[in-house]
Design an enzyme around this catalytic site. Structure first.
Site, PDB file in Angstrom:
ATOM      1  N   ASP A   1       0.854  -1.181   0.000  1.00  0.00           N
ATOM      2  CA  ASP A   1       0.000   0.000   0.000  1.00  0.00           C
ATOM      3  C   ASP A   1       0.894   1.237   0.000  1.00  0.00           C
ATOM      4  O   ASP A   1       1.445   1.619   1.035  1.00  0.00           O
ATOM      5  CB  ASP A   1      -0.905   0.012   1.239  1.00  0.00           C
TER       6      ASP A   1
ATOM      7  N   LYS B   1      -6.987   3.516  -3.233  1.00  0.00           N
ATOM      8  CA  LYS B   1      -7.414   3.511  -1.840  1.00  0.00           C
ATOM      9  C   LYS B   1      -7.632   4.942  -1.368  1.00  0.00           C
ATOM     10  O   LYS B   1      -6.856   5.839  -1.717  1.00  0.00           O
ATOM     11  CB  LYS B   1      -6.331   2.805  -1.006  1.00  0.00           C
TER      12      LYS B   1
ATOM     13  N   LYS C   1     -10.528   0.479  -2.427  1.00  0.00           N
ATOM     14  CA  LYS C   1     -10.384   0.234  -0.990  1.00  0.00           C
ATOM     15  C   LYS C   1     -10.647   1.512  -0.197  1.00  0.00           C
ATOM     16  O   LYS C   1      -9.819   2.418  -0.189  1.00  0.00           O
ATOM     17  CB  LYS C   1      -8.975  -0.292  -0.667  1.00  0.00           C
TER      18      LYS C   1
END
Length: 308
Positions: free
Chosen positions: A145, A208, A244
């Protein structure tokens, strides 16, 4: 494709109005609610990103990742043989080896995700970001991430942003890359849409919303804009990118609402761990409480459910 980016327009009042309607959606009840909650569990990136993380609390997190819901509750729902686990365990790079070893010892194949690239601020040199990504992958992380440099978005330096993300994608190698946009710090919804597009063009497997450390994290207006970008990118390229939301998602109702929004905007095919994740640390506790109530008719006492 800067021409594509330059044409972006977001109708903010319409997005905000739609987001307000989302909050009023009626939730599901009974067995339908239990089914949606178990689906949510399989999409959770169970996360610990604290300065006081230790090998022991990472081991507890990994145990909970493999056994997210009490076995007797799953048996009561006739779901004990479905192999329900969370989607991934997310930790800092320094704790990746602990997580990998714990999951290996538990005999499960849940992937370890690691935040990297100057998380959470992104205020580190690109060389340092790339080195951190490579180390996390070397330690055994199968998902990375990353976090973008917000200054590149705020200054409209789209080519530089593309190049930064592209190099991060290259450093990830075989690991999946989720690109954190830190939407609460991007200044506007058009910037969120543009940053989403650039991240996907540069090879992100997921986009995300947040690090969870910003003042404003996952919100429905931002979610709508990012999902519309994902839908547009899929229509233009045929390539599916995951979504996400992360930060501030703490209740079972929140989880179901996000799932319903994804279904509404992108379709049922996005409701899998391969294309949808929930970034959360305390969400699982509330989901298990609601499933306990569904099975027994009462809420659990503090000692009746394992905590991470």
């Amino acid at each position: 494709e800067l021409g594509w980016i330059s044409k972006v327009y977001v109708n903010r009042p319409a997005v905000v109005r739609h987001a307000e309607q989302i909050k009023k959606w009626r939730t599901v009840k009974g067995n339908w609610q239990a089914a949606w909650l178990l689906k949510a569990v399989t999409c959770i990136d169970l996360t610990t990103l604290s300065g006081d993380d230790t090998p022991s609390n990472v081991r507890r997190l990994c145990f909970k990742a493999k056994h997210p819901i009490r076995e007797d509750l799953l048996k009561a729902l006739d779901m004990d043989d479905k192999g329900i686990t969370v989607a991934a365990v997310c930790v800092y790079p320094a704790r990746v080896i602990d997580a990998v070893n714990s999951l290996m010892a538990a005999g499960c194949d849940i992937p370890v995700a690691s935040v990297a690239a100057g998380f959470p601020s992104g205020q580190t040199p690109l060389e340092t970001k790339l080195a951190e990504i490579r180390l996390a992958v070397e330690y055994g992380a199968r998902e990375i991430d990353i976090v973008i440099s917000r200054s590149l978005v705020l200054a409209g330096q789209w080519e530089d942003l593309y190049e930064e993300i592209r190099q991060c994608r290259e450093a990830c190698g075989e690991a999946h890359m989720k690109t954190i946009l830190a939407t609460g710090e991007l200044g506007s919804l058009p910037n969120v849409y543009k940053a989403s597009m650039i991240a996907m063009m540069a090879g992100s497997d997921f986009i995300k919303t947040s690090t969870g450390k910003e003042v404003e994290n996952a919100t429905f207006p931002v979610g709508v804009v990012m999902m519309r970008a994902i839908g547009e990118y899929y229509w233009q390229t045929g390539y599916k990118v995951g979504f996400k939301p992360a930060g501030g998602i703490r209740t079972a109702k929140d989880a179901i609402t996000w799932l319903m929004l994804v279904k509404d905007e992108l379709g049922v095919e996005w409701l899998t761990p391969e294309l949808f994740r929930l970034g959360a640390s305390s969400l699982l506790e509330d989901i298990e409480k609601q499933i306990f109530y569904h099975v027994t008719g009462t809420y659990p006492l503090p000692h009746e459910l394992a905590t991470v």
